[in-house]
Design a protein around this motif. Structure first.
Motif, PDB file in Angstrom:
ATOM      1  N   MET A 263     -20.234   7.482  34.696  1.00 51.02           N
ATOM      2  CA  MET A 263     -18.956   7.768  34.637  1.00 51.02           C
ATOM      3  C   MET A 263     -18.608   8.960  35.062  1.00 51.02           C
ATOM      4  O   MET A 263     -19.119  10.012  35.056  1.00 51.02           O
ATOM      5  CB  MET A 263     -18.401   7.518  33.184  1.00 51.02           C
ATOM      6  CG  MET A 263     -16.667   7.505  33.016  1.00 51.02           C
ATOM      7  SD  MET A 263     -15.940   6.495  33.938  1.00 51.02           S
ATOM      8  CE  MET A 263     -14.224   7.180  33.601  1.00 51.02           C
ATOM      9  N   GLY A 264     -17.554   9.059  35.925  1.00 52.25           N
ATOM     10  CA  GLY A 264     -16.769  10.276  36.188  1.00 52.25           C
ATOM     11  C   GLY A 264     -15.743  10.847  35.813  1.00 52.25           C
ATOM     12  O   GLY A 264     -15.883  11.846  34.732  1.00 52.25           O
ATOM     13  N   GLY A 265     -14.490  10.235  35.744  1.00 49.48           N
ATOM     14  CA  GLY A 265     -13.453  10.816  34.964  1.00 49.48           C
ATOM     15  C   GLY A 265     -12.301   9.783  35.055  1.00 49.48           C
ATOM     16  O   GLY A 265     -12.246   8.911  35.675  1.00 49.48           O
ATOM     17  N   TYR A 266     -11.211  10.457  34.372  1.00 50.04           N
ATOM     18  CA  TYR A 266     -10.096   9.662  34.564  1.00 50.04           C
ATOM     19  C   TYR A 266      -8.768  10.557  35.139  1.00 50.04           C
ATOM     20  O   TYR A 266      -8.720  11.870  34.966  1.00 50.04           O
ATOM     21  CB  TYR A 266      -9.395   9.142  33.286  1.00 50.04           C
ATOM     22  CG  TYR A 266     -10.214   8.152  32.447  1.00 50.04           C
ATOM     23  CD1 TYR A 266     -10.164   6.952  32.635  1.00 50.04           C
ATOM     24  CD2 TYR A 266     -11.488   8.820  31.718  1.00 50.04           C
ATOM     25  CE1 TYR A 266     -10.984   6.036  31.927  1.00 50.04           C
ATOM     26  CE2 TYR A 266     -12.461   7.894  31.071  1.00 50.04           C
ATOM     27  CZ  TYR A 266     -12.129   6.617  30.946  1.00 50.04           C
ATOM     28  OH  TYR A 266     -12.856   5.685  30.373  1.00 50.04           O
ATOM     29  N   VAL A 267      -7.897  10.078  36.031  1.00 50.46           N
ATOM     30  CA  VAL A 267      -6.911  10.951  36.551  1.00 50.46           C
ATOM     31  C   VAL A 267      -5.725  10.025  36.083  1.00 50.46           C
ATOM     32  O   VAL A 267      -5.351   9.007  36.471  1.00 50.46           O
ATOM     33  CB  VAL A 267      -6.941  10.877  37.961  1.00 50.46           C
ATOM     34  CG1 VAL A 267      -5.770  11.711  38.506  1.00 50.46           C
ATOM     35  CG2 VAL A 267      -8.445  11.652  38.455  1.00 50.46           C
ATOM     36  N   ASN A 268      -4.725  10.812  35.439  1.00 51.69           N
ATOM     37  CA  ASN A 268      -3.424  10.251  34.976  1.00 51.69           C
ATOM     38  C   ASN A 268      -2.479  10.499  35.789  1.00 51.69           C
ATOM     39  O   ASN A 268      -2.024  11.709  35.928  1.00 51.69           O
ATOM     40  CB  ASN A 268      -3.145  10.581  33.422  1.00 51.69           C
ATOM     41  CG  ASN A 268      -2.038   9.980  32.996  1.00 51.69           C
ATOM     42  OD1 ASN A 268      -1.244   9.337  33.433  1.00 51.69           O
ATOM     43  ND2 ASN A 268      -1.942   9.957  31.472  1.00 51.69           N
ATOM     44  N   LEU A 277       6.826   5.384  28.049  1.00 51.11           N
ATOM     45  CA  LEU A 277       6.954   4.079  27.965  1.00 51.11           C
ATOM     46  C   LEU A 277       5.399   3.694  27.353  1.00 51.11           C
ATOM     47  O   LEU A 277       5.286   2.544  26.634  1.00 51.11           O
ATOM     48  CB  LEU A 277       7.213   3.333  29.464  1.00 51.11           C
ATOM     49  CG  LEU A 277       8.459   3.551  29.900  1.00 51.11           C
ATOM     50  CD1 LEU A 277       8.273   2.788  31.186  1.00 51.11           C
ATOM     51  CD2 LEU A 277       9.399   2.768  28.937  1.00 51.11           C
ATOM     52  N   MET A 278       4.436   4.751  27.564  1.00 50.28           N
ATOM     53  CA  MET A 278       3.202   4.166  27.018  1.00 50.28           C
ATOM     54  C   MET A 278       2.603   5.091  26.115  1.00 50.28           C
ATOM     55  O   MET A 278       1.614   4.964  25.488  1.00 50.28           O
ATOM     56  CB  MET A 278       1.993   4.365  28.346  1.00 50.28           C
ATOM     57  CG  MET A 278       2.284   3.564  29.630  1.00 50.28           C
ATOM     58  SD  MET A 278       1.973   1.728  29.125  1.00 50.28           S
ATOM     59  CE  MET A 278       0.044   1.684  28.729  1.00 50.28           C
ATOM     60  N   THR A 481      -9.298  -8.040  22.487  1.00 54.19           N
ATOM     61  CA  THR A 481      -8.187  -6.942  22.333  1.00 54.19           C
ATOM     62  C   THR A 481      -8.840  -5.642  22.147  1.00 54.19           C
ATOM     63  O   THR A 481      -9.959  -5.721  21.550  1.00 54.19           O
ATOM     64  CB  THR A 481      -7.165  -7.495  21.359  1.00 54.19           C
ATOM     65  OG1 THR A 481      -7.681  -7.716  20.347  1.00 54.19           O
ATOM     66  CG2 THR A 481      -6.591  -8.690  21.966  1.00 54.19           C
ATOM     67  N   GLY A 482      -8.124  -4.800  22.180  1.00 56.74           N
ATOM     68  CA  GLY A 482      -8.452  -3.226  21.849  1.00 56.74           C
ATOM     69  C   GLY A 482      -7.879  -2.187  22.703  1.00 56.74           C
ATOM     70  O   GLY A 482      -7.721  -1.163  22.343  1.00 56.74           O
ATOM     71  N   TYR A 483      -7.859  -2.459  23.926  1.00 60.27           N
ATOM     72  CA  TYR A 483      -7.298  -1.441  24.927  1.00 60.27           C
ATOM     73  C   TYR A 483      -5.825  -1.347  24.757  1.00 60.27           C
ATOM     74  O   TYR A 483      -5.058  -2.463  24.842  1.00 60.27           O
ATOM     75  CB  TYR A 483      -7.611  -1.695  26.269  1.00 60.27           C
ATOM     76  CG  TYR A 483      -9.118  -1.392  26.549  1.00 60.27           C
ATOM     77  CD1 TYR A 483      -9.604  -0.237  26.226  1.00 60.27           C
ATOM     78  CD2 TYR A 483      -9.603  -2.293  27.838  1.00 60.27           C
ATOM     79  CE1 TYR A 483     -11.203  -0.123  26.595  1.00 60.27           C
ATOM     80  CE2 TYR A 483     -11.061  -1.673  28.222  1.00 60.27           C
ATOM     81  CZ  TYR A 483     -11.486  -0.835  27.564  1.00 60.27           C
ATOM     82  OH  TYR A 483     -12.916  -0.372  28.001  1.00 60.27           O
ATOM     83  N   LYS A 484      -5.094  -0.156  24.814  1.00 58.88           N
ATOM     84  CA  LYS A 484      -3.698  -0.093  24.678  1.00 58.88           C
ATOM     85  C   LYS A 484      -3.189   1.044  25.783  1.00 58.88           C
ATOM     86  O   LYS A 484      -2.061   1.673  25.517  1.00 58.88           O
ATOM     87  CB  LYS A 484      -3.212   0.206  23.347  1.00 58.88           C
ATOM     88  CG  LYS A 484      -3.627  -0.807  22.485  1.00 58.88           C
ATOM     89  CD  LYS A 484      -2.963  -1.975  22.496  1.00 58.88           C
ATOM     90  CE  LYS A 484      -3.131  -3.106  21.437  1.00 58.88           C
ATOM     91  NZ  LYS A 484      -4.518  -3.657  21.494  1.00 58.88           N
ATOM     92  N   ASP A 485      -3.820   1.401  26.720  1.00 56.90           N
ATOM     93  CA  ASP A 485      -3.669   2.606  27.548  1.00 56.90           C
ATOM     94  C   ASP A 485      -3.474   2.203  29.165  1.00 56.90           C
ATOM     95  O   ASP A 485      -3.555   0.911  29.539  1.00 56.90           O
ATOM     96  CB  ASP A 485      -4.419   4.053  27.531  1.00 56.90           C
ATOM     97  CG  ASP A 485      -5.733   3.715  27.888  1.00 56.90           C
ATOM     98  OD1 ASP A 485      -5.926   3.012  28.566  1.00 56.90           O
ATOM     99  OD2 ASP A 485      -6.574   4.268  27.108  1.00 56.90           O
ATOM    100  N   ILE A 486      -3.171   2.987  29.950  1.00 58.04           N
ATOM    101  CA  ILE A 486      -2.948   2.838  31.469  1.00 58.04           C
ATOM    102  C   ILE A 486      -4.121   2.536  31.907  1.00 58.04           C
ATOM    103  O   ILE A 486      -4.335   1.956  33.090  1.00 58.04           O
ATOM    104  CB  ILE A 486      -1.973   4.009  31.946  1.00 58.04           C
ATOM    105  CG1 ILE A 486      -1.737   3.713  33.542  1.00 58.04           C
ATOM    106  CG2 ILE A 486      -2.990   5.151  31.981  1.00 58.04           C
ATOM    107  CD1 ILE A 486      -0.461   2.915  33.518  1.00 58.04           C
ATOM    108  N   PHE A 487      -5.351   3.013  31.435  1.00 62.19           N
ATOM    109  CA  PHE A 487      -6.519   2.762  31.902  1.00 62.19           C
ATOM    110  C   PHE A 487      -7.404   1.468  31.670  1.00 62.19           C
ATOM    111  O   PHE A 487      -8.009   1.048  32.136  1.00 62.19           O
ATOM    112  CB  PHE A 487      -7.691   3.716  31.772  1.00 62.19           C
ATOM    113  CG  PHE A 487      -6.948   5.183  32.261  1.00 62.19           C
ATOM    114  CD1 PHE A 487      -7.015   5.531  33.538  1.00 62.19           C
ATOM    115  CD2 PHE A 487      -6.436   6.055  31.124  1.00 62.19           C
ATOM    116  CE1 PHE A 487      -6.654   6.926  33.981  1.00 62.19           C
ATOM    117  CE2 PHE A 487      -6.185   7.218  31.735  1.00 62.19           C
ATOM    118  CZ  PHE A 487      -5.950   7.643  33.111  1.00 62.19           C
ATOM    119  N   GLY A 488      -6.824   0.839  30.473  1.00 64.39           N
ATOM    120  CA  GLY A 488      -7.355  -0.500  30.287  1.00 64.39           C
ATOM    121  C   GLY A 488      -6.491  -1.147  29.111  1.00 64.39           C
ATOM    122  O   GLY A 488      -7.073  -1.504  28.072  1.00 64.39           O
TER     123      GLY A 488
END
Length: 548
Positions: A263-268, A277-278, A481-488
């Protein structure tokens, strides 16, 4: 018994739409959009690049069916103020025509009213609601079907499957405005999750060199990185699937020096409005609504499935219910296994599980609970595999490994990452072989066309496996279910789940639905479900393997 089966048929078959797979008449109508919504009034979907051409491996008709299955209504224009988004604090619900008591098997209906943060009723749909009927005392719950009327109101429908008291609960997972943002980022921001490739070799002086560079899939709309280099990238095309992985080109090493992956990383890249909204005040919030208690009395009816577990059975809503933390399935007549029963079921089986960490929970559960099943040390990376356990006494071999790239994991040899379709192509199959797979959690940020193509490759391999060895059991574990953000987000996961189900609708596989099992349980949602849920999932898995 005949009477109860008859009532079950009238309760479920006539009323519920369901997922379809296997045993489908050629002229049977397409299923309505799955899980939460089927829209009362369909507006044409907004044009997207994904809708223009079918991905490789799919016909135009198949791709159109998938797009229809994932259609989701919403605001017709971009919302510019969070105050106009759906407010979980202002939205409410009410039980329709509440009776003094209900019999087991009756329906209950509720209406959800969406309002914005100013308290004004919403005039359009697209909110992602989930609903359940539950009893804390009985540790019981059942998933509800939510219908979007595209005018700010929603209907929730439940089956009441146990005797006792119960309540209704509704939560807003995402507002329609947040869903709009999720759509946008999925289409235009796929590289918000990136990976590392580790190149190892020697330079011209013989000194050891290691370079770590950014990698990702090669697909239309996925930009690896902005660069002015003419030859910016190393490309790695799989000979069987044609899938291509790419990494930035090392400065001192050749492309074939790629040894490991992580894994590298996340860019928001969310805008300030999207971040609001999130945030936690907008996402996954329970609504204040009708708190009246529902009384369910016993009857001469036992609500349970009567079909023997076999491939091709549809998944109704609800797919089952919890009572005393035990899941009773409406899909087929599942069993509840003790250790001795499990050992007997696994006897003389070759079991292959391929997927992500949620399917690895199944491997871990079986190894942990079966005293005769001993894990082998293959000196592999646990997150990636391969993992293997054997039971010499009962002639069992159990395997787990992750699916191929892309995979968010710790540093691991890149050769350990094998595509699911290639793994299937290497299996002989037969009456003693069980192949289980899942694919969703690591694909949520990529274009739908890419995921659909990956699914088509797996379908082709499964069809070939069942052709050469028709007695092989192929089981698909759905998204949970389980993810609740912009990435998942769960909304992104649900859309992938619909595509997967649609792709396998005519293939004789088992669909093991864990979406409803994780959405309606009282445990705090987690991408890795609690042990009590895993136990119930395993019971269904074993019931598919050993129906009697």
């Amino acid at each position: 018994m005949e009477g109860s089966a008859g009532l079950l048929s009238s309760v479920f078959v006539q009323v519920l739409w369901s997922y379809s797979s296997g045993d489908r008449q050629a002229n049977q109508p397409l299923p309505r959009p799955c899980m939460q919504h089927h829209n009362k009034t369909q507006r044409p979907s907004e044009p997207t690049p994904e809708a223009s051409t079918a991905p490789p491996g799919l016909s135009v008709e198949e791709w159109e069916r998938m797009l229809k299955a994932i259609h989701w209504g919403g605001p017709e224009r971009q919302v510019t103020s969070a105050s106009r988004s759906t407010s979980p604090g202002h939205s409410t619900f009410t039980i329709q025509d509440l009776k003094q008591s209900y019999s087991v098997g009756e329906e209950l209906h509720a209406t959800i009213f969406a309002k914005d943060f100013t308290g004004q009723p919403k005039r359009y749909g697209g909110d992602f609601f989930q609903a359940k009927v539950y009893s804390d005392k009985l540790k019981a719950s059942v998933f509800g079907e939510v219908l979007d009327h595209q005018n700010g109101t929603y209907s929730a429908r439940f089956i009441l499957p146990w005797a006792g008291q119960a309540s209704v609960a509704v939560r807003l997972i995402h507002s329609s405005e947040a869903v709009q943002a999720l759509k946008q980022h999925r289409s235009t921001d796929s590289n918000r999750i990136y990976f590392y490739g580790f190149f190892v070799g020697k330079d011209s002086h013989g000194a050891r060199v290691q370079e770590t560079l950014v990698c990702n899939i090669k697909w239309a709309g996925v930009v690896l990185s902005p660069t002015t280099q003419k030859n910016c990238c190393c490309e790695y095309q799989d000979a069987r699937t044609g899938l291509t992985w790419q990494c930035r080109q090392p400065k001192a090493l050749p492309c074939d020096a790629l040894m490991s992956h992580s894994m590298g990383g996340y860019v928001n890249r969310m805008t300030p409005l999207e971040k609001v909204l999130m945030n936690s005040q907008h996402v996954n919030r329970w609504l204040q609504g009708d708190s009246r208690i529902i009384t369910i009395i016993t009857s001469n009816v036992t609500i349970e499935a009567r079909n023997q577990c076999k491939p091709g059975l549809p998944t109704p809503i609800p797919a089952g219910f919890y009572l005393s933390n035990v899941w009773t399935s409406f899909v087929c007549a599942t069993r509840h296994f003790q250790i001795n029963d499990t050992a007997e079921c696994l006897k003389n089986k070759h079991i292959y599980i391929v997927g992500d960490s949620t399917s690895r929970q199944w491997y871990d559960y079986l190894v942990r609970t079966m005293p005769t099943l001993k894990p082998m040390n293959l000196h592999s990376v646990y997150q990636v595999g391969p993992l293997m356990a054997v039971d010499v006494q009962n002639n069992v071999d159990l395997h787990w490994r992750s699916h191929g790239l892309p995979l968010r994991c710790l540093k691991a040899p890149i050769v350990s990452l094998q595509y699911i379709s290639n793994i299937i192509d290497g299996i002989v199959g037969g009456p003693h072989t069980v192949f289980v797979f899942d694919m969703w959690a690591h694909f949520t940020n990529f274009p739908l066309s890419y995921f659909a193509h990956r699914v088509s490759l797996v379908r082709r391999a499964v069809v070939a496996l069942l052709r050469r060895a028709p007695e092989t059991k192929v089981i698909i574990k759905t998204a949970n279910t389980g993810y609740k953000d912009i990435f998942g987000s769960d909304w992104l996961s649900m859309q992938l789940d619909r595509i997967l189900r649609e792709a396998f609708r005519d293939v004789r596989v088992y669909i093991l639905d864990v979406w409803q099992m994780t959405a309606c349980h009282y445990n705090t949602e987690n991408i890795h479900p609690a042990p009590v849920i895993i136990k119930n999932e395993i019971d269904i898995l074993l019931s598919f393997m050993c129906p009697e």
